[in-house]
Design an enzyme around this catalytic site. Sequence first.
Site, PDB file in Angstrom:
ATOM      1  N   ARG A 159       0.837  -1.212   0.000  1.00 22.58           N
ATOM      2  CA  ARG A 159       0.000   0.000   0.000  1.00 22.58           C
ATOM      3  C   ARG A 159       0.871   1.262   0.000  1.00 22.58           C
ATOM      4  O   ARG A 159       0.519   2.273   0.591  1.00 22.58           O
ATOM      5  CB  ARG A 159      -0.959   0.017   1.209  1.00 22.58           C
ATOM      6  CG  ARG A 159      -1.863  -1.190   1.330  1.00 22.58           C
ATOM      7  CD  ARG A 159      -2.831  -1.317   0.161  1.00 22.58           C
ATOM      8  NE  ARG A 159      -3.557  -2.584   0.289  1.00 22.58           N
ATOM      9  CZ  ARG A 159      -3.205  -3.725  -0.289  1.00 22.58           C
ATOM     10  NH1 ARG A 159      -2.116  -3.765  -1.049  1.00 22.58           N
ATOM     11  NH2 ARG A 159      -3.901  -4.814  -0.135  1.00 22.58           N
ATOM     12  N   SER A 233     -11.013  -0.613   3.927  1.00 28.56           N
ATOM     13  CA  SER A 233     -10.102  -0.948   5.026  1.00 28.56           C
ATOM     14  C   SER A 233      -9.481   0.323   5.593  1.00 28.56           C
ATOM     15  O   SER A 233      -8.794   1.051   4.884  1.00 28.56           O
ATOM     16  CB  SER A 233      -8.992  -1.884   4.540  1.00 28.56           C
ATOM     17  OG  SER A 233      -9.543  -3.091   4.076  1.00 28.56           O
ATOM     18  N   GLU A 329      -4.629   3.264   6.923  1.00 30.15           N
ATOM     19  CA  GLU A 329      -4.480   3.280   5.474  1.00 30.15           C
ATOM     20  C   GLU A 329      -5.121   4.528   4.893  1.00 30.15           C
ATOM     21  O   GLU A 329      -4.723   5.016   3.839  1.00 30.15           O
ATOM     22  CB  GLU A 329      -5.132   2.020   4.892  1.00 30.15           C
ATOM     23  CG  GLU A 329      -4.801   1.756   3.456  1.00 30.15           C
ATOM     24  CD  GLU A 329      -5.270   0.387   2.984  1.00 30.15           C
ATOM     25  OE1 GLU A 329      -5.661   0.294   1.830  1.00 30.15           O
ATOM     26  OE2 GLU A 329      -5.234  -0.571   3.765  1.00 30.15           O
TER      27      GLU A 329
END
Length: 333
Positions: A159, A233, A329
């Site tokens: 990520r 998420s 995130e």
Amino acid sequence: MQIQENISLKHLTTFGIEANAKYFSVFNSVEDLEQIPADKKLLIIGGGSNILFTKDYDGLVLKNEIKGIEKINEDADYVYIKAGAGEVWHPFVLHCVNNNWAGIENLSLIPGNVGASPMQNIGAYGVEIKDVFYELEAFHLKEKKVVKFAAKDCEFGYRESVFKRKYKDEFVITSVTYRLNKNPNYTISYGAIEQELAKMNVSELNIKAISQAVINIRSSKLPDPKLIGNAGSFFKNPEISKEQFSILNSEFSTIIGYPLANGHVKLAAGWLIEQCGWKGYRKEDAGCYDKQALVLVNYGNASGNEIYSLSEEILLSVQQKFGVTLEREVNII
């Protein structure tokens, strides 16, 4: 470029949080970007699926609307598909699947736009953007020129890319080119894809079936942002050492861990959060989704600060119980 003042951002993010931009505009081309005023603080948004506003934005919010999908090259094994960064991700995936261009079918139904895909190195069910990435074009805001980035230039990680840290706020991604397979390499061993394909009675494996299986699984576990505000998420899955995992495993025998090539172990953040009792938690309109603990939700009128405070409490409880530090995130503005 037409700049508006005091514009609500509520419907431009998937969290649906009340926040205003002092100035707002959209851009459809590199020529538009060349007109950006130099005297204003700047925030670029795409699909708004990875942002939590905790206050009004005292600057210029620019929404990426650069569109277009074209096949720019092909050889015996691959097609090279260039997409404008403002294209919505899931319809782009379906376009590729319907043309039998393989490689991103496992990334079906991920919210957001094409431009965010390399920035976040988005991934799901055993596939990441770095696996199919060829190059991108990005506009340098200060030098006012377009720069090409190959895969190695992006420094992809979990990520992560150079656009999140090293070059944060320096570039605007304008297009992304993907190298997709003419001859599919199916990835179905992650999550519940195999079980879902069996439920679908798929006799002959193909990318349309895999895409539909992923859509079914995601729809069953994740809330639709049109109905319940969320950004998917909220936390990354943390990496820890083998030694730390061994210690945790001796105390928590059902802990979920995936060995990585770098010798570390990736933990399931959702499992950690659930073990701390947060799954299904709700305080007024801020909550932790009852089907997936990784997802924080706005049930209607939660403020950005209420969602952020909940994430702080979750981080603290996971640290206290497991000695593991979660990382958000979602971008906090």
